[in-house]
Each structure stands twice: as C-alpha cells, then as structure tokens.
Scaffold this motif. Sequence first.
Motif, PDB file in Angstrom:
ATOM      1  N   PRO A  54     -14.157   1.034 -14.783  1.00  0.00           N
ATOM      2  CA  PRO A  54     -14.900   1.571 -15.922  1.00  0.00           C
ATOM      3  C   PRO A  54     -14.788   0.610 -17.109  1.00  0.00           C
ATOM      4  N   GLY A  55     -15.669   0.769 -18.081  1.00  0.00           N
ATOM      5  CA  GLY A  55     -15.523  -0.002 -19.305  1.00  0.00           C
ATOM      6  C   GLY A  55     -14.179   0.269 -19.952  1.00  0.00           C
ATOM      7  N   ILE A  56     -13.596  -0.775 -20.536  1.00  0.00           N
ATOM      8  CA  ILE A  56     -12.300  -0.645 -21.201  1.00  0.00           C
ATOM      9  C   ILE A  56     -12.507   0.069 -22.544  1.00  0.00           C
ATOM     10  N   ILE A  57     -11.578   0.938 -22.893  1.00  0.00           N
ATOM     11  CA  ILE A  57     -11.665   1.728 -24.121  1.00  0.00           C
ATOM     12  C   ILE A  57     -10.424   1.462 -24.971  1.00  0.00           C
ATOM     13  N   TRP A  78      -4.711   3.690 -17.844  1.00  0.00           N
ATOM     14  CA  TRP A  78      -4.136   3.586 -19.177  1.00  0.00           C
ATOM     15  C   TRP A  78      -5.130   3.027 -20.201  1.00  0.00           C
ATOM     16  N   ILE A  79      -6.101   2.259 -19.744  1.00  0.00           N
ATOM     17  CA  ILE A  79      -7.051   1.620 -20.666  1.00  0.00           C
ATOM     18  C   ILE A  79      -8.478   2.112 -20.435  1.00  0.00           C
ATOM     19  N   THR A  80      -8.592   3.218 -19.696  1.00  0.00           N
ATOM     20  CA  THR A  80      -9.917   3.793 -19.461  1.00  0.00           C
ATOM     21  C   THR A  80      -9.870   5.311 -19.668  1.00  0.00           C
ATOM     22  N   LEU A  81      -9.585   6.066 -18.619  1.00  0.00           N
ATOM     23  CA  LEU A  81      -9.704   7.509 -18.680  1.00  0.00           C
ATOM     24  C   LEU A  81      -8.692   8.159 -19.617  1.00  0.00           C
ATOM     25  N   ASN A  82      -7.458   7.668 -19.649  1.00  0.00           N
ATOM     26  CA  ASN A  82      -6.478   8.271 -20.552  1.00  0.00           C
ATOM     27  C   ASN A  82      -6.891   8.089 -22.013  1.00  0.00           C
ATOM     28  N   ALA A  83      -7.406   6.909 -22.339  1.00  0.00           N
ATOM     29  CA  ALA A  83      -7.892   6.688 -23.706  1.00  0.00           C
ATOM     30  C   ALA A  83      -9.051   7.626 -24.011  1.00  0.00           C
ATOM     31  N   ALA A  84      -9.986   7.743 -23.074  1.00  0.00           N
ATOM     32  CA  ALA A  84     -11.124   8.646 -23.265  1.00  0.00           C
ATOM     33  C   ALA A  84     -10.660  10.078 -23.446  1.00  0.00           C
ATOM     34  N   THR A  85      -9.633  10.484 -22.693  1.00  0.00           N
ATOM     35  CA  THR A  85      -9.106  11.844 -22.788  1.00  0.00           C
ATOM     36  C   THR A  85      -8.566  12.121 -24.185  1.00  0.00           C
ATOM     37  N   ALA A  86      -7.747  11.222 -24.698  1.00  0.00           N
ATOM     38  CA  ALA A  86      -7.161  11.415 -26.022  1.00  0.00           C
ATOM     39  C   ALA A  86      -8.210  11.361 -27.129  1.00  0.00           C
ATOM     40  N   MET A  87      -9.341  10.718 -26.864  1.00  0.00           N
ATOM     41  CA  MET A  87     -10.425  10.607 -27.847  1.00  0.00           C
ATOM     42  C   MET A  87     -11.464  11.712 -27.693  1.00  0.00           C
ATOM     43  N   GLY A  88     -11.312  12.558 -26.663  1.00  0.00           N
ATOM     44  CA  GLY A  88     -12.235  13.663 -26.478  1.00  0.00           C
ATOM     45  C   GLY A  88     -13.577  13.284 -25.898  1.00  0.00           C
ATOM     46  N   ILE A  89     -13.648  12.127 -25.202  1.00  0.00           N
ATOM     47  CA  ILE A  89     -14.921  11.681 -24.621  1.00  0.00           C
ATOM     48  C   ILE A  89     -14.834  11.533 -23.108  1.00  0.00           C
ATOM     49  N   ASP A  90     -13.798  12.113 -22.497  1.00  0.00           N
ATOM     50  CA  ASP A  90     -13.576  11.913 -21.068  1.00  0.00           C
ATOM     51  C   ASP A  90     -14.593  12.614 -20.193  1.00  0.00           C
ATOM     52  N   MET A 148     -17.651  12.267 -20.669  1.00  0.00           N
ATOM     53  CA  MET A 148     -18.811  11.382 -20.716  1.00  0.00           C
ATOM     54  C   MET A 148     -18.540   9.984 -20.183  1.00  0.00           C
ATOM     55  N   THR A 149     -17.333   9.499 -20.334  1.00  0.00           N
ATOM     56  CA  THR A 149     -17.020   8.126 -19.952  1.00  0.00           C
ATOM     57  C   THR A 149     -15.544   8.032 -19.595  1.00  0.00           C
ATOM     58  N   GLY A 150     -15.090   6.830 -19.237  1.00  0.00           N
ATOM     59  CA  GLY A 150     -13.682   6.613 -18.923  1.00  0.00           C
ATOM     60  C   GLY A 150     -13.378   6.516 -17.453  1.00  0.00           C
ATOM     61  N   SER A 151     -14.322   6.933 -16.604  1.00  0.00           N
ATOM     62  CA  SER A 151     -14.121   6.833 -15.161  1.00  0.00           C
ATOM     63  C   SER A 151     -15.473   6.677 -14.485  1.00  0.00           C
ATOM     64  N   LEU A 152     -15.440   6.136 -13.273  1.00  0.00           N
ATOM     65  CA  LEU A 152     -16.659   5.942 -12.488  1.00  0.00           C
ATOM     66  C   LEU A 152     -16.864   7.168 -11.621  1.00  0.00           C
ATOM     67  N   GLU A 153     -17.500   8.169 -12.195  1.00  0.00           N
ATOM     68  CA  GLU A 153     -17.779   9.417 -11.503  1.00  0.00           C
ATOM     69  C   GLU A 153     -19.244   9.773 -11.706  1.00  0.00           C
ATOM     70  N   PRO A 154     -19.899  10.333 -10.702  1.00  0.00           N
ATOM     71  CA  PRO A 154     -21.323  10.649 -10.808  1.00  0.00           C
ATOM     72  C   PRO A 154     -21.633  11.485 -12.051  1.00  0.00           C
TER      73      PRO A 154
END
Length: 466
Positions: A115-118, A392-404, A406-412
Amino acid sequence: MLMSRRLAPVLLAAVALLPACTAVPSERGTERPATAGASRAPLGADGRQPYASTYRAYPGTPTALVGATVFDGTGRRIDNGTVLLREGKVVAVGDATLSTAGYERIDAAGKFVTPGIIDIHSHLGNYPSPAVEAHSDGNEATDPTTPEVWAEHSVWPQDPGFSRALANGGVTALQILPGSANLSGGRSVTLKNVPARTVQAMKFPGAPYGLKMACGENPKRVYGSRGRMPSTRMGNMAVNRQTWLDAREFADGDRKKRNLANETLAGVLDGEILLHNHCYRADEMAFVIDMAKEMGYRVAAFHHAVEAYKIGDLLRDNGICSAIWADWYGFKMESYDAIPENAAFLQREGACVVIHSDDPNGIQRLNQEAAKAQAAGRRVGIDIPDAQVIRWITLNAATAMGIDRMTGSLEPGKMADVVLWNGNPLSVYSRPEKVWIDGALMYDALTRRRPVSDFELGQPGEGDAK
C-alpha cells in the motif's frame, strides 16, 4: 516536533504540479479509534462547510501488477501475486490465477507491491524548504493553548518536500500537525500527496481532523522562559485540565456562540476529532491517559513516545497507538531512555506500532526506518515478519488517523494507493519504482514522470529524486 531541528537547513527539493462508532479490533490487543466520520465545523455564512476538501483524483487506467511479492498492509504476504486497480479502487488482490483481462499489465516479477506509505507525523508545508524564517509557520507559540488554529492554514502546497516524499519514500498520504510549543497546538490536517494549487485540493476526503497536544519539556520550556504558566510539568497538567473543564462547559451548552478553540475541543469530546499527543516519557503518558478518562475523551496516538516500551500493556489495553522513531535518542533529557527495541517490545505486547518521521528527510525513507526497528527486535530475539512490519507504515498509521476504512491496505474497495518497489521495501537498496494515488500513476522512475512545483522551476536540482 523537535523545536531545535526546525533551525537546521533542510536539504530537500520538490512538490509539484503534474499536467494532467464502536471501537473495532485492528490487531491483537489494539483498537481502531471510534469516530463519527470527518468532523465538521459549523457551516459558514454561505451555508457551506468551511475549507472543505476539493480533492479530485487524477485520471488513471485499469492496471494489473503481475508476479510481484505483495505485502497487503494487513500482515499478509502473497508470493507471485496479482493486484488489480480500476477506477481509483483496488479491485482484487490474489495469486497468479486472477484474470487480468481488460487491464494494462505491468510485469512485476522480482519486485514488491505495498500500500502507499502513510506518515502520521509530518510538518511538510508548515516548515517547508527552504527552511527560512519566512516559511516558519508551524508553531503559534504565543499562548500555551491554541486549539483554535488549523495547521492547513499554514500549509504551502509548493513545498518541494511533498514530491520528494512521493518519489523517494512512496508516501501517498500524510498528516500535517502543528508544532509542539503549546499544550494544545491546534488542528491537524490529513492530505493526499498530490500536486495541487490549494491545500483544499490536497485534503483527504472524509478524513477526520486531529488535535495536536504536547506534554513534557517543550511547553514548560517555551512558556517558563517567559515567566508564565506552565513552567513545570505540574503546570502543564493544571493548564490542560482547566482547558478541558472549560471545553466541557461549552460542549454541554447550546454552542450557538462561536468559539474556535472550544469548537475544536468539543469535537474531541464528541469523538469526531482524534487526539494526537506529543509525549516522550512513560509516566507522562500514563497521566494523560488518566486525564482523558477524567475529561471524557480518548487518545488516538502518542507521538514520539520513546518510553512507550515501558507501558506497552497500558497502551494496548487503552487502544492507543505509539507513533515512534526507529532510533532517535538523546537529543534532550526526555529522550534519554529511548531504545531501538521500542517498536519490537510494543509489538510483542500486542500494542499498535506506527513508525513516523517528524522530519522532511526521514519521510523519504520510512521504509528503512521500519526495517531498522525490525532489525533491533531481531537482535533481542523478537522476529517480526516483513509483512507485519509494513503494517507499521501503512494500515496502523491509517488506523490511528481514522482513515483505515479508505486506505492503508490493499483490500477490494479501498483507494488504489499503491507502491511498486524495485526490491524488498525493507532493504536499504530498494526504492519506489512507481507510485499510484487513487489509481493514477503519479511517479514513475523509469519514464521520469516526476512532479515539480512552481517554486522549483528553473532552479538547480529541479525535480531531482535520489
């Protein structure tokens, strides 16, 4: 943010203009902050949301990445994998049996996809390069509590650091925070890392705001040196508590009389604005957790958190992420007990780990920082798989930012924010080869598709990416 580091020259270049709720478990022992969606300010006189996102994705083409090793951001690794992108979304992620009919195929054999780095903690745009006083807009250091200020109102979209983060670090989204001179520094803003003329056109649609707070040395040094409160850690806590008590009175009232500071604080109390707290020492983090319970809000993440390893169980049990460096140490007294095994010990406790930058150079190599933290764990017998470290640099960051969602992982169904690396992203020898944001190819090392800001045009090193 490190106050002293803002004085050093920033050796960077490039931003750009291309043509063209209930807490939900996210990892063992951690929880995603529950939010009501993007927080809103009262409507303006024109009946519109003030400073709303005007982001529109750049156009893309249906793309299939074929034959890569895929780290999907959730902790899963897929060898000889296929990733399908269409109309700005991830369509499917799987093995070589996925059909690629109707997609432009990219042979990714021997390469890696993430995924894109966050970056959850950045000051790009607020402390842009060149680092001159005229550009220093990250700290409203005139009062210990300034929740009324919004970081986005200082962001300069032409900061060359944005495109460097994209090209060198694969960064597709980032949270811009005010600095840490104040106990309450103001609202943060989450951006898509795209070239744009305005900040509104970079704002991540649907992302909640954050409130940046700080404890420890910075506020007491800045205001103590002026002979005013707070000058001690007990002063920090006292000012914070009274601020929250006043905010509760506002939040419990009719809210008809506008007050920008209290509107932000009430947003935190309502669970719509996420709390990001600059805090180094374990004892102070424990105090903040108790204060949050006293006042009725919750902390999404402690930032820097160099002593988080001492209270991993407490952070886990309260669903708080630790946004940390790999190995920054000793630059001030409250960083004295920093250890490179911090991330590994937190992971072992089942706590949420995020690797952040707080630095215009570090944001260009968050992948390497994560790898350093992984290696420190391995040296003490904690072996964390590569696919988990990428989290640590994708989904966890998105989770703490409240955007998980929408982004942070490669899921349909999620945004097609994707990086194709020319090797294992946790190797110092690897770098982004291509970067997509919402399915649009924003950077390509092979064709020299590299964004360049107006500020850089005609200057030495224009658009350079190393």
